[in-house]
Design an enzyme around this catalytic site. Sequence first.
Site, mmCIF file in Angstrom:
data_model
loop_
_atom_site.group_PDB
_atom_site.id
_atom_site.type_symbol
_atom_site.label_atom_id
_atom_site.label_comp_id
_atom_site.label_asym_id
_atom_site.label_seq_id
_atom_site.Cartn_x
_atom_site.Cartn_y
_atom_site.Cartn_z
ATOM 1 N N ASN A 195 -11.369 1.852 2.455
ATOM 2 C CA ASN A 195 -10.662 1.748 1.074
ATOM 3 C C ASN A 195 -11.511 0.822 0.188
ATOM 4 O O ASN A 195 -11.799 1.059 -1.207
ATOM 5 C CB ASN A 195 -9.347 1.067 1.149
ATOM 6 C CG ASN A 195 -8.321 2.167 1.808
ATOM 7 O OD1 ASN A 195 -8.451 3.377 1.926
ATOM 8 N ND2 ASN A 195 -7.167 1.539 2.190
ATOM 9 N N TRP A 216 2.077 1.609 -3.523
ATOM 10 C CA TRP A 216 0.993 2.203 -4.302
ATOM 11 C C TRP A 216 1.072 3.750 -4.346
ATOM 12 O O TRP A 216 0.996 4.427 -5.236
ATOM 13 C CB TRP A 216 -0.225 1.621 -3.891
ATOM 14 C CG TRP A 216 -0.898 0.602 -4.611
ATOM 15 C CD1 TRP A 216 -0.942 -0.857 -4.120
ATOM 16 C CD2 TRP A 216 -1.157 0.399 -6.137
ATOM 17 N NE1 TRP A 216 -1.423 -1.738 -5.123
ATOM 18 C CE2 TRP A 216 -1.790 -1.027 -6.305
ATOM 19 C CE3 TRP A 216 -1.307 1.491 -7.059
ATOM 20 C CZ2 TRP A 216 -2.277 -1.274 -7.500
ATOM 21 C CZ3 TRP A 216 -2.090 1.079 -8.324
ATOM 22 C CH2 TRP A 216 -2.268 -0.524 -8.549
ATOM 23 N N TRP A 273 -9.518 7.307 -8.928
ATOM 24 C CA TRP A 273 -10.637 7.565 -9.703
ATOM 25 C C TRP A 273 -10.506 6.980 -11.080
ATOM 26 O O TRP A 273 -11.478 6.581 -11.780
ATOM 27 C CB TRP A 273 -11.124 9.105 -9.647
ATOM 28 C CG TRP A 273 -11.815 9.075 -8.555
ATOM 29 C CD1 TRP A 273 -11.503 9.655 -7.179
ATOM 30 C CD2 TRP A 273 -13.203 8.753 -8.356
ATOM 31 N NE1 TRP A 273 -12.495 9.724 -6.211
ATOM 32 C CE2 TRP A 273 -13.685 9.402 -7.029
ATOM 33 C CE3 TRP A 273 -13.993 8.559 -9.015
ATOM 34 C CZ2 TRP A 273 -14.930 9.228 -6.523
ATOM 35 C CZ3 TRP A 273 -15.700 8.407 -8.585
ATOM 36 C CH2 TRP A 273 -15.923 8.709 -7.695
ATOM 37 N N GLU A 313 0.874 -1.052 0.162
ATOM 38 C CA GLU A 313 0.055 0.039 0.048
ATOM 39 C C GLU A 313 0.871 1.346 0.076
ATOM 40 O O GLU A 313 0.473 2.197 -0.742
ATOM 41 C CB GLU A 313 -0.847 -0.155 1.145
ATOM 42 C CG GLU A 313 -2.006 -1.051 1.043
ATOM 43 C CD GLU A 313 -2.967 -0.988 0.098
ATOM 44 O OE1 GLU A 313 -3.604 0.048 -0.260
ATOM 45 O OE2 GLU A 313 -3.160 -1.810 -0.818
ATOM 46 N N TRP A 333 -15.638 10.562 -13.839
ATOM 47 C CA TRP A 333 -14.968 10.502 -12.871
ATOM 48 C C TRP A 333 -14.515 12.024 -12.277
ATOM 49 O O TRP A 333 -14.141 11.705 -10.831
ATOM 50 C CB TRP A 333 -13.661 9.548 -13.177
ATOM 51 C CG TRP A 333 -12.744 10.038 -14.090
ATOM 52 C CD1 TRP A 333 -12.820 9.878 -15.203
ATOM 53 C CD2 TRP A 333 -11.750 10.895 -13.809
ATOM 54 N NE1 TRP A 333 -11.537 10.747 -15.999
ATOM 55 C CE2 TRP A 333 -11.070 11.267 -15.043
ATOM 56 C CE3 TRP A 333 -11.116 11.631 -12.774
ATOM 57 C CZ2 TRP A 333 -9.686 11.992 -15.251
ATOM 58 C CZ3 TRP A 333 -9.743 12.250 -12.884
ATOM 59 C CH2 TRP A 333 -9.386 12.414 -14.012
ATOM 60 N N TRP A 386 -20.472 10.936 -21.038
ATOM 61 C CA TRP A 386 -20.871 10.979 -19.694
ATOM 62 C C TRP A 386 -22.349 11.741 -19.823
ATOM 63 O O TRP A 386 -22.803 12.566 -20.233
ATOM 64 C CB TRP A 386 -20.145 11.862 -18.701
ATOM 65 C CG TRP A 386 -18.775 11.207 -18.785
ATOM 66 C CD1 TRP A 386 -17.630 11.706 -19.274
ATOM 67 C CD2 TRP A 386 -18.269 9.931 -17.838
ATOM 68 N NE1 TRP A 386 -16.360 11.175 -18.970
ATOM 69 C CE2 TRP A 386 -16.653 10.133 -18.180
ATOM 70 C CE3 TRP A 386 -19.009 8.767 -17.399
ATOM 71 C CZ2 TRP A 386 -16.077 8.812 -17.743
ATOM 72 C CZ3 TRP A 386 -18.200 7.711 -16.755
ATOM 73 C CH2 TRP A 386 -16.874 7.821 -16.988
#
Length: 428
Positions: free
Chosen positions: A319, A256, A360, A253, A337, A284
């Site tokens: 998360n 990341w 996102w 993590e 997004w 969209w």
Amino acid sequence: MNIFWFRRDLRLEDNVGLFHALSSDEDVLPIFIFDETILSQLPKDDARVTFIYQQLEKIQTQLQAIGKSLAVFHGTPLEVFAKLIDENKVKTVYTNHDYEPYARKRDLELNLFFKEKNIEFKTSKDQVIFEKSDVVKDDGTPYVVYTPFSNKWKDNFRKTKLIHYKSEDLLNKITLHSYSFLSLSDIGFESSKIKVTHYDISNALIDNYEATRNFPAMNKTSYLGIYLRFGAVSIRKMVANAIQSKNETFLKELIWREFFMQILWHFPHTINSSFRPKYDEIKWENNEVLFQKWCEGKTGYPFVDAGMRELNATGHMHNRVRMIVASFLCKHLLIDWRWGETYFATKLLDYEQSSNVGNWQWAAGSGVDAAPYFRIFNPTEQIKKFDKDLAYIKKWIPELNSLEYPNPIVDHKEAREKCLRVYKAAVG
């Protein structure tokens, strides 16, 4: 005299830039600037501003114990430095790197200003283990897939000595000064009612992280995000803690976080544009009524609604739930997004631009290392996997199973089929 400028490194211990400033031949004035360019966009009780102020108070308390103090200013950095340079003979300004597009632009302008004044501007790597192009492919190009980046990160780390920069031992080099330590009200803010949960990096949490982290009712996340975001803890200490565990999930993590930071560094356009350009062709629907229901946690999908209510009430969202609510917005509601990313930016205590944009775009299918667009979370099935006893959901939706709780605003099957048609038309 030299200046050390606190930014995203709100601690006295193991602070690289502060260590270098205090190791210089000059006395050091430590400062923090509440940047009005940033503050002007925030509500007056923003919990992150309160958190920053509390960290500054901790620094001030530590300094006052040895007869020193921190200077706190409010204005644009350029205005503040112009005043400081006018009032003092400054040789060097020290600080730590910041990688976000706004910060890069700000630092570039300041560097030009300092050069005009014959002042050096020295910045250090502090908030990450590896930055910019520290971890790249053999041909020098950036990684855009997490797993090979992670493997190279770990290879590099094995060859690196993790240094503790003992800035806390050099505080006697801080100069005496008469500048103020401003209050929250001095900068036009007030204390937030939202309380920040103290982080947990105990061995028990890290060792069991893989087994527990996906179940929001268990509350087994570290809450470390905001502390890393503002440098209230040392990333070197956090990584050292993670390395001690036989389970690598917690370390992954942290990797990341650095993966998304280097993506934003190499591809700064991704804050506004899809990493995969063809995804900007998606039509969209951007229905404002449905967006408002999503924001308020009134979609009729309990996992989505519980997550949004947790976010609105606490500034935190688990998360696993972040993935569910993001997928729902993009794939079920066909809302851009960027709308969701912006909403999270206003609410999340641990808002980190690189991770927020990266995640996102992952949810939308438009980013690096993204989930394929045809992978669409079924929010009802997710309950069976991750909150089957409804403990998390009932905590945030007390009216569940009553007439007060809304019906679903879209049908999952119909929304999924529409999403696949819209995405396929755009990206093939």
